[in-house]
Write a protein that holds these residues in place. Structure first.
Motif, short mmCIF file in Angstrom:
data_model
loop_
_atom_site.label_atom_id
_atom_site.label_comp_id
_atom_site.label_asym_id
_atom_site.label_seq_id
_atom_site.Cartn_x
_atom_site.Cartn_y
_atom_site.Cartn_z
N THR A 66 0.79 -1.23 0.00
CA THR A 66 0.00 0.00 0.00
C THR A 66 0.82 1.28 0.00
O THR A 66 0.25 2.35 -0.15
N PHE A 67 2.14 1.21 0.16
CA PHE A 67 2.90 2.44 0.36
C PHE A 67 4.34 2.29 -0.13
O PHE A 67 4.82 1.19 -0.39
N SER A 68 5.01 3.44 -0.24
CA SER A 68 6.46 3.46 -0.41
C SER A 68 7.03 4.37 0.67
O SER A 68 6.34 5.27 1.18
N GLN A 69 8.28 4.14 1.03
CA GLN A 69 8.94 4.97 2.05
C GLN A 69 10.39 5.17 1.66
O GLN A 69 11.10 4.22 1.34
N TYR A 70 10.82 6.44 1.69
CA TYR A 70 12.19 6.81 1.38
C TYR A 70 12.81 7.54 2.57
O TYR A 70 12.10 8.20 3.34
N PRO A 87 -0.14 12.42 -9.60
CA PRO A 87 -1.21 13.27 -9.06
C PRO A 87 -2.12 12.55 -8.07
O PRO A 87 -2.89 13.20 -7.36
N HIS A 88 -2.02 11.22 -7.98
CA HIS A 88 -2.86 10.46 -7.05
C HIS A 88 -2.15 10.17 -5.73
O HIS A 88 -2.76 9.59 -4.83
N ALA A 89 -0.89 10.57 -5.62
CA ALA A 89 -0.10 10.22 -4.44
C ALA A 89 -0.24 11.28 -3.35
O ALA A 89 -0.05 12.47 -3.60
N GLU A 90 -0.60 10.84 -2.15
CA GLU A 90 -0.50 11.69 -0.97
C GLU A 90 0.84 11.39 -0.30
O GLU A 90 1.49 10.37 -0.60
N GLY A 91 1.25 12.25 0.62
CA GLY A 91 2.54 12.02 1.23
C GLY A 91 2.64 12.61 2.63
O GLY A 91 1.88 13.50 3.02
N VAL A 92 3.60 12.07 3.37
CA VAL A 92 4.01 12.63 4.65
C VAL A 92 5.51 12.82 4.62
O VAL A 92 6.25 11.93 4.16
N LEU A 93 5.96 13.98 5.08
CA LEU A 93 7.38 14.27 5.25
C LEU A 93 7.66 14.37 6.74
O LEU A 93 6.91 15.01 7.48
N LEU A 119 0.76 16.01 2.93
CA LEU A 119 0.57 16.55 1.59
C LEU A 119 -0.53 15.76 0.89
O LEU A 119 -0.33 14.59 0.53
N PRO A 120 -1.70 16.34 0.70
CA PRO A 120 -2.79 15.58 0.06
C PRO A 120 -2.49 15.33 -1.42
O PRO A 120 -1.68 16.03 -2.05
N PHE A 137 15.22 13.48 5.54
CA PHE A 137 13.82 13.34 5.94
C PHE A 137 13.22 12.06 5.37
O PHE A 137 13.69 11.53 4.36
N HIS A 138 12.18 11.59 6.04
CA HIS A 138 11.39 10.47 5.53
C HIS A 138 10.29 11.02 4.64
O HIS A 138 9.66 12.03 4.95
N TRP A 139 10.05 10.31 3.55
CA TRP A 139 8.96 10.64 2.64
C TRP A 139 8.16 9.37 2.43
O TRP A 139 8.63 8.40 1.83
N ILE A 140 6.94 9.37 2.98
CA ILE A 140 6.04 8.22 2.86
C ILE A 140 4.94 8.58 1.88
O ILE A 140 4.31 9.63 2.00
#
Length: 276
Positions: A66-70, A87-93, A119-120, A137-140
């Motif tokens: 369900t996700f990717s994480q960097y 354009p469909h990806a939401e994210g958390v930093l 980030l919606p 930083f983490h980017w999920i």
């Protein structure tokens, strides 16, 4: 609250080091210990300057669904004015070192160490490192699952220090969770929280549930139950747990054990057939 978070530096092991490590890849979980995050396994992204990253998880058969994480490392002056191409990806930093100048739909924000941004999907954002030290930083990222009748959740910026941890019942505050998004807000289909255990605290049963997890250890060490195995983990390690993988932990270090936790929430299970 003043705290530090572990972030990788890369490099390369000396030829005299032992090959034996704690890295594991199994059917129901994976452990990526901090020692595997070396220069040789970094990646780059289009439209990012002075940037490299470690990919901790990505959608893959038999792995994350369900996700990717960097973990993203941005040098001074680096960053991107076109960071997200989906354009469909939401994210958390979540910033573990340094500071970031972030804009979201034209509004400017400063993210220091411990800073958190949601980030919606479809948001227009940029990120730059205007400091003299590296930004890490983490980017999920997750493909947002819209629901008819529910609006998109709005963007927001906060920090670890601004979020009041919520104790788990019956633990006298020895197990707490910093919930950045309101768990009752069903517009959100993922939560990225910080879980903290004081020394000696435990998850006192084998959690077995539908949510997929990504766990990055920010601080401390513990013994973690992953399916049928007990595994030692420490700051800088990453764990992936598939849905229904039994899990528990004992916090075993002299200080708090803290991890950044991803889980998918608030949506129907996808079915192999859609009813007509």
């Amino acid at each position: 609250m003043t705290t530090t978070y572990y972030a990788p530096r890369g490099g390369h092991p000396d030829q005299t080091e032992l090959l034996t490590d704690r890295a594991m890849f199994k059917e129901s979980y994976a452990v990526l210990p901090r020692g595997v995050m070396r220069d040789i396994v970094t990646s780059k992204l289009p439209f990012w300057d002075e940037t490299r990253l470690w990919v901790l998880a990505r959608p893959l058969s038999g792995f994350a669904e369900t996700f990717s994480q960097y973990i993203v490392e941005v040098g001074p002056g680096g960053g991107s004015d076109k960071p997200e191409l989906d354009p469909h990806a939401e994210g958390v930093l979540f910033v573990v070192e340094g500071g970031a100048a972030l804009t979201i739909d034209g509004a400017s924000h400063e993210l220091d160490t411990g800073g958190y941004a949601y980030l919606p999907a479809g948001a227009t954002w940029t990120l730059r490192n205007h400091g003299s030290d590296a930004l890490r930083f983490h980017w999920i990222r997750k493909a947002y699952e819209p629901v008819e009748g529910l609006d998109l959740p709005p963007a927001f910026v906060t920090s670890d220090s601004e979020c009041t941890p919520i104790p788990m019942p019956g633990t006298d505050g020895r197990w707490v969770t910093s919930r950045f998004a309101d768990p009752d807000d069903l517009r959100h289909d993922m939560h990225v929280n910080i879980v903290t255990f004081q020394p000696g605290a435990v998850i006192p049963f084998a959690e077995t549930h539908v949510m997929e997890h990504g766990l990055y250890v920010l601080e401390g060490k513990a013994v973690y139950r992953l399916n049928e195995d007990w595994v030692e983990v420490q700051e800088g390690d990453f764990m992936w747990l598939r849905a229904f993988c039994p899990q528990a932990c004992y916090a075993g270090g002299p200080g708090p054990f803290r991890y950044l936790l991803y889980k998918d929430v608030n949506r129907h299970a996808r079915l192999s057939r859609q009813f007509l």
